[in-house]
Design a protein around this motif. Sequence first.
Motif, PDB file in Angstrom:
ATOM      1  N   UNK A   1      61.993  14.969  50.528  1.00 29.23           N
ATOM      2  CA  UNK A   1      60.831  15.862  50.474  1.00 29.23           C
ATOM      3  C   UNK A   1      60.393  16.304  51.862  1.00 29.23           C
ATOM      4  N   UNK A   2      60.630  15.442  52.871  1.00 30.64           N
ATOM      5  CA  UNK A   2      60.257  15.802  54.245  1.00 30.64           C
ATOM      6  C   UNK A   2      61.129  16.918  54.791  1.00 30.64           C
ATOM      7  N   UNK A   3      62.332  17.078  54.245  1.00 30.89           N
ATOM      8  CA  UNK A   3      63.191  18.185  54.624  1.00 30.89           C
ATOM      9  C   UNK A   3      63.631  18.216  56.077  1.00 30.89           C
ATOM     10  N   UNK A   4      64.130  17.106  56.629  1.00 31.38           N
ATOM     11  CA  UNK A   4      64.606  17.133  58.010  1.00 31.38           C
ATOM     12  C   UNK A   4      65.901  17.931  58.129  1.00 31.38           C
ATOM     13  N   UNK A   5      66.315  18.185  59.366  1.00 27.59           N
ATOM     14  CA  UNK A   5      67.611  18.830  59.573  1.00 27.59           C
ATOM     15  C   UNK A   5      68.722  17.971  59.005  1.00 27.59           C
ATOM     16  N   UNK A   6      68.621  16.670  59.230  1.00 27.92           N
ATOM     17  CA  UNK A   6      69.649  15.738  58.786  1.00 27.92           C
ATOM     18  C   UNK A   6      69.018  14.436  58.325  1.00 27.92           C
ATOM     19  N   UNK A   7      69.680  13.788  57.401  1.00 25.36           N
ATOM     20  CA  UNK A   7      69.382  12.410  57.011  1.00 25.36           C
ATOM     21  C   UNK A   7      70.606  11.594  57.392  1.00 25.36           C
ATOM     22  N   UNK A   8      70.382  10.531  58.146  1.00 27.88           N
ATOM     23  CA  UNK A   8      71.504   9.711  58.591  1.00 27.88           C
ATOM     24  C   UNK A   8      71.484   8.349  57.914  1.00 27.88           C
ATOM     25  N   UNK A   9      72.650   7.752  57.888  1.00 29.67           N
ATOM     26  CA  UNK A   9      72.815   6.442  57.256  1.00 29.67           C
ATOM     27  C   UNK A   9      73.396   5.469  58.259  1.00 29.67           C
ATOM     28  N   UNK A  10      73.143   4.203  58.003  1.00 24.14           N
ATOM     29  CA  UNK A  10      73.759   3.130  58.765  1.00 24.14           C
ATOM     30  C   UNK A  10      73.926   1.950  57.819  1.00 24.14           C
ATOM     31  N   UNK A  11      74.925   1.125  58.043  1.00 23.33           N
ATOM     32  CA  UNK A  11      75.256  -0.033  57.208  1.00 23.33           C
ATOM     33  C   UNK A  11      75.906   0.354  55.876  1.00 23.33           C
ATOM     34  N   UNK A  12      76.408   1.580  55.757  1.00 27.91           N
ATOM     35  CA  UNK A  12      77.059   1.970  54.515  1.00 27.91           C
ATOM     36  C   UNK A  12      76.900   3.448  54.240  1.00 27.91           C
ATOM     37  N   UNK A  13      77.145   3.847  52.993  1.00 25.47           N
ATOM     38  CA  UNK A  13      77.036   5.252  52.610  1.00 25.47           C
ATOM     39  C   UNK A  13      76.001   5.393  51.494  1.00 25.47           C
ATOM     40  N   UNK A  14      75.392   6.560  51.440  1.00 31.09           N
ATOM     41  CA  UNK A  14      74.410   6.824  50.392  1.00 31.09           C
ATOM     42  C   UNK A  14      75.094   6.943  49.027  1.00 31.09           C
ATOM     43  N   UNK A  15      74.375   6.616  47.966  1.00 26.98           N
ATOM     44  CA  UNK A  15      74.936   6.772  46.620  1.00 26.98           C
ATOM     45  C   UNK A  15      75.169   8.254  46.310  1.00 26.98           C
ATOM     46  N   UNK A  16      76.086   8.547  45.394  1.00 23.73           N
ATOM     47  CA  UNK A  16      76.447   9.940  45.119  1.00 23.73           C
ATOM     48  C   UNK A  16      75.278  10.847  44.763  1.00 23.73           C
ATOM     49  N   UNK A  17      74.300  10.337  44.017  1.00 28.63           N
ATOM     50  CA  UNK A  17      73.187  11.208  43.634  1.00 28.63           C
ATOM     51  C   UNK A  17      72.344  11.612  44.841  1.00 28.63           C
ATOM     52  N   UNK A  18      72.212  10.722  45.816  1.00 29.21           N
ATOM     53  CA  UNK A  18      71.493  11.052  47.039  1.00 29.21           C
ATOM     54  C   UNK A  18      72.266  12.103  47.840  1.00 29.21           C
TER      55      UNK A  18
END
Length: 354
Positions: A125-142
């Motif tokens: 909802x915050x709508x950043x340029x990018x969302x980053x991950x660490x310690x793994x990968x986001x689930x497919x729906x995300x």
Amino acid sequence: MHAALNRAEDFCRRIGMQVPILLAPMAGACPVALSAAVAAGGGMGACGALLMQPEEITGWATAMRARSNGGFQMNLWIPDPAPTRDAEQEATLRAFLSDWGPTPAADAPDAPQPDFDAQCAAMLDAGPTAISSIMGVYPPDMVTEMKQRGILWFATVTTVAEARAAQAAGADVIVAQGMEAGGHRGAFRAEDAAISLVGLFSLLPAVVDAVDVPVVATGGIADARGVGAALILGASAVQIGTGFLRAPEAGTAPAWADALAVSAPEETIATRTFSGRLGRALRTPYVEAAEAGPDPAPYPVQRALTGPMRAQAAKSGDLAAMQAWAGQSAARTSDEPAARIVARLWQETQTLLT
């Protein structure tokens, strides 16, 4: 040399930056003032949202936009499986930690963690340029939701295998984290963090060759020589954490900032003694004692148990027991304003590469 600069400039145009320098999303160490200053210098700001409730994520993004029209990334850890608790081990740790600060409460590790799904929703909802991950990968729906909203996914990796897995999962950009980096290692599995310690100069070109998306280099980069080397090795940009901790906008505790300025690479250590997850910090008296002491509990149990000590040290300015994360290039950091650091690093890099 020109190919390296052209690659960086192409990446900046795609992402909406002027300079290929990103602030690392350090949980608890990315105040809006620092991110806005990095963006003012032409780079990208960041928010490490690990410990933030959804309303805090929303508030950070709102405050950032009030101070800057620059881009920023928001970051979360991918949750580990629930830890196995050991009451006897925790009692031993509580007794040990009482020598360094207030005795931790027995139920400290029982406190609930922020809700990961709610945090993800707030970041979307915050709508950043990018969302980053660490310690793994986001689930497919995300991942699907990010792509539908036009939000880029920056996936942090520490090995070639992790880079391939992140690209396969849909990452738009790979952030290759060398073992030189301060703070937590981004290994997908906690048990791999200490056995896959690959330096950036080996990791970066191997990752660049293994994936078809842009690669951002991070870990041990604090001056123009490091930026230039990363670009020559195939990076499209660099991400810097420790290199901004001495900037006035960071608000880093004076004892911590002063220690960074004089710390040789070997005066940092990869340790689990603060959080239970491996991270690189200064070799303080607590770290040295804890490394020789009882085995740390898993994350986030260890983090909860060390919380009273860390809070007291931060309040008193006691470096001995402070959680003083530090990359191996800490001594090459500067106490200039962050915008000036960004501009100077890029100007000096261009001079080196032309």
